[in-house]
Design a protein around this motif. Sequence first.
Motif, PDB file in Angstrom:
ATOM      1  N   ALA A  45       0.830  -1.204   0.000  1.00 17.23           N
ATOM      2  CA  ALA A  45       0.000   0.000   0.000  1.00 17.23           C
ATOM      3  C   ALA A  45       0.864   1.255   0.000  1.00 17.23           C
ATOM      4  CB  ALA A  45      -0.923  -0.013   1.212  1.00 17.23           C
ATOM      5  N   ALA A  46       1.956   1.223   0.757  1.00 11.59           N
ATOM      6  CA  ALA A  46       2.847   2.381   0.811  1.00 11.59           C
ATOM      7  C   ALA A  46       3.457   2.669  -0.552  1.00 11.59           C
ATOM      8  CB  ALA A  46       3.948   2.137   1.844  1.00 11.59           C
ATOM      9  N   HIS A  47       3.799   1.612  -1.275  1.00 12.77           N
ATOM     10  CA  HIS A  47       4.358   1.790  -2.618  1.00 12.77           C
ATOM     11  C   HIS A  47       3.317   2.416  -3.554  1.00 12.77           C
ATOM     12  CE1 HIS A  47       6.388   1.072  -6.395  1.00 12.77           C
ATOM     13  NE2 HIS A  47       5.325   0.411  -6.823  1.00 12.77           N
ATOM     14  N   ILE A  48       2.071   1.960  -3.480  1.00  9.73           N
ATOM     15  CA  ILE A  48       1.013   2.496  -4.340  1.00  9.73           C
ATOM     16  C   ILE A  48       0.753   3.964  -4.006  1.00  9.73           C
ATOM     17  CG2 ILE A  48      -1.415   2.305  -4.993  1.00  9.73           C
ATOM     18  CD1 ILE A  48      -1.185  -0.716  -4.302  1.00  9.73           C
ATOM     19  N   CYS A  49       0.636   4.270  -2.718  1.00 10.87           N
ATOM     20  CA  CYS A  49       0.370   5.657  -2.306  1.00 10.87           C
ATOM     21  C   CYS A  49       1.510   6.581  -2.713  1.00 10.87           C
ATOM     22  CB  CYS A  49       0.141   5.723  -0.798  1.00 10.87           C
ATOM     23  SG  CYS A  49      -1.397   4.942  -0.256  1.00 10.87           S
ATOM     24  N   THR A  50       2.739   6.091  -2.598  1.00 11.75           N
ATOM     25  CA  THR A  50       3.897   6.888  -3.006  1.00 11.75           C
ATOM     26  C   THR A  50       3.853   7.179  -4.496  1.00 11.75           C
ATOM     27  OG1 THR A  50       5.329   6.130  -1.205  1.00 11.75           O
ATOM     28  CG2 THR A  50       6.416   6.854  -3.220  1.00 11.75           C
ATOM     29  N   GLY A  51       3.484   6.163  -5.293  1.00 10.76           N
ATOM     30  CA  GLY A  51       3.384   6.372  -6.732  1.00 10.76           C
ATOM     31  C   GLY A  51       2.320   7.394  -7.092  1.00 10.76           C
ATOM     32  N   GLN A 200     -12.627  -0.429  -2.310  1.00 10.13           N
ATOM     33  CA  GLN A 200     -11.958  -1.109  -3.412  1.00 10.13           C
ATOM     34  C   GLN A 200     -12.550  -0.689  -4.750  1.00 10.13           C
ATOM     35  OE1 GLN A 200     -12.563  -5.118  -2.038  1.00 10.13           O
ATOM     36  NE2 GLN A 200     -10.523  -5.272  -1.131  1.00 10.13           N
ATOM     37  N   MET A 201     -13.867  -0.530  -4.800  1.00 10.09           N
ATOM     38  CA  MET A 201     -14.518  -0.108  -6.035  1.00 10.09           C
ATOM     39  C   MET A 201     -14.289   1.373  -6.316  1.00 10.09           C
ATOM     40  SD  MET A 201     -15.725  -2.598  -7.696  1.00 10.09           S
ATOM     41  CE  MET A 201     -14.244  -3.465  -7.138  1.00 10.09           C
ATOM     42  N   ILE A 202     -14.175   2.192  -5.291  1.00  2.66           N
ATOM     43  CA  ILE A 202     -13.828   3.598  -5.505  1.00  2.66           C
ATOM     44  C   ILE A 202     -12.475   3.681  -6.199  1.00  2.66           C
ATOM     45  CG2 ILE A 202     -13.129   5.728  -4.323  1.00  2.66           C
ATOM     46  CD1 ILE A 202     -15.312   5.147  -2.245  1.00  2.66           C
ATOM     47  N   PHE A 203     -11.524   2.905  -5.721  1.00  3.57           N
ATOM     48  CA  PHE A 203     -10.194   2.870  -6.329  1.00  3.57           C
ATOM     49  C   PHE A 203     -10.291   2.454  -7.792  1.00  3.57           C
ATOM     50  CE2 PHE A 203      -6.192   0.795  -7.433  1.00  3.57           C
ATOM     51  CZ  PHE A 203      -5.250   1.689  -6.964  1.00  3.57           C
ATOM     52  N   CYS A 204     -11.064   1.394  -8.065  1.00  6.94           N
ATOM     53  CA  CYS A 204     -11.174   0.862  -9.422  1.00  6.94           C
ATOM     54  C   CYS A 204     -11.889   1.823 -10.363  1.00  6.94           C
ATOM     55  CB  CYS A 204     -11.886  -0.484  -9.398  1.00  6.94           C
ATOM     56  SG  CYS A 204     -10.917  -1.810  -8.668  1.00  6.94           S
ATOM     57  N   VAL A 254      -7.183   4.231   2.921  1.00 12.53           N
ATOM     58  CA  VAL A 254      -6.086   5.177   2.692  1.00 12.53           C
ATOM     59  C   VAL A 254      -5.641   5.135   1.236  1.00 12.53           C
ATOM     60  CG1 VAL A 254      -3.650   5.634   3.221  1.00 12.53           C
ATOM     61  CG2 VAL A 254      -5.276   5.247   5.081  1.00 12.53           C
ATOM     62  N   VAL A 255      -5.546   3.928   0.668  1.00  9.55           N
ATOM     63  CA  VAL A 255      -5.156   3.784  -0.738  1.00  9.55           C
ATOM     64  C   VAL A 255      -6.220   4.411  -1.649  1.00  9.55           C
ATOM     65  CG1 VAL A 255      -4.726   2.133  -2.597  1.00  9.55           C
ATOM     66  CG2 VAL A 255      -3.727   1.751  -0.340  1.00  9.55           C
ATOM     67  N   ALA A 256      -7.500   4.135  -1.365  1.00 16.51           N
ATOM     68  CA  ALA A 256      -8.581   4.691  -2.184  1.00 16.51           C
ATOM     69  C   ALA A 256      -8.619   6.214  -2.094  1.00 16.51           C
ATOM     70  CB  ALA A 256      -9.919   4.106  -1.736  1.00 16.51           C
ATOM     71  N   LEU A 257      -8.359   6.751  -0.923  1.00 15.15           N
ATOM     72  CA  LEU A 257      -8.335   8.210  -0.768  1.00 15.15           C
ATOM     73  C   LEU A 257      -7.198   8.824  -1.579  1.00 15.15           C
ATOM     74  CD1 LEU A 257      -9.115   8.531   3.043  1.00 15.15           C
ATOM     75  CD2 LEU A 257     -10.571   9.319   1.163  1.00 15.15           C
ATOM     76  N   ILE A 261      -7.781  11.542  -4.527  1.00 19.76           N
ATOM     77  CA  ILE A 261      -7.130  12.853  -4.453  1.00 19.76           C
ATOM     78  C   ILE A 261      -6.245  13.095  -5.674  1.00 19.76           C
ATOM     79  CG2 ILE A 261      -5.448  14.252  -3.194  1.00 19.76           C
ATOM     80  CD1 ILE A 261      -6.434  12.728  -0.635  1.00 19.76           C
ATOM     81  N   HIS A 262      -5.390  12.121  -6.003  1.00 23.34           N
ATOM     82  CA  HIS A 262      -4.342  12.356  -7.004  1.00 23.34           C
ATOM     83  C   HIS A 262      -4.714  11.898  -8.411  1.00 23.34           C
ATOM     84  CE1 HIS A 262      -1.727  13.598  -3.754  1.00 23.34           C
ATOM     85  NE2 HIS A 262      -2.000  12.478  -3.105  1.00 23.34           N
TER      86      HIS A 262
END
Length: 276
Positions: A45-51, A200-204, A254-257, A261-262
């Motif tokens: 998750a940290a890697h994804i958020c950093t990206g 998970q669906m928000i992310f997708c 946290v990942v979906a947020l 955001i980005h």
Amino acid sequence: MLQDSAYEQLLNLIAARGQQWLRTQIGLMANAPASCEGLAEIAIAAHICTGLRGTETPLRTFLRSRISDDDFDILLGRFQKDKLSFANSRHAACLVASGDFSPPMLASGISLPAVRSPVTDKPDALVPDQAEAFLRQPVPDDRLDEGMIETYAWVLAITYRFGAERPRFASARSYGDAFANCLRLADWAQRKGKLLPLVQMIFCLCLIDPDHDVREMLADVISSQRPDGSFPARIGFGTADQGDEALRPTLATVVALHMAIHRRWRTPRPSLRMAA
């Protein structure tokens, strides 16, 4: 989706509170298989958020208290080489210590090696037929549950390399079919009051269409955050502090947020070394 600065600031605040709760959980984790499992999920998750941020996420900084930079790179290197179970990152228990990562079958019957590495490796290649067919096919009502949604979200995230690139589906209709599936799965999660499949669906949905308005869904998420910064398994207001049972809902939120955001991957395309 147009976001004003005040709304974006709110989302950043909620994500920051979630990361602070995760920081506490990282400090409480013991040297046990279950903790290794949790640390592996947090590292990915940290890697994804950093990206998505384009700069190192606080979550990655917090992890340094438990995982060295070398071990973090080993972890992600194995992830990069398809040694990790993409169907469910919980199978990542103690991956720094163990070399046994036999990929299982997805719930749909798709073999994991059919899905290419989400982080690197031939970015211009077409998505394998099996994965594309899986994403296009509507999920039967009798199979619609949290596990099925997680599998669907994971396969879709892999094909998009978590936002680092847009996949080349063989059929242009595949994007619309996948989007329609995600809307249906998100509706199921809201009706059932399930927070984890909802985020998970928000992310997708944001992966497929960065301009899609997910604020109505985020309203359910925002209202569910506990005073300690964590997120529960079920949508709804609560005041009780939570323990490790809230790790996965909080991490996924946290990942979906970050995606909300980005909206796009902001770092250079990862190469062989995946420094956070």
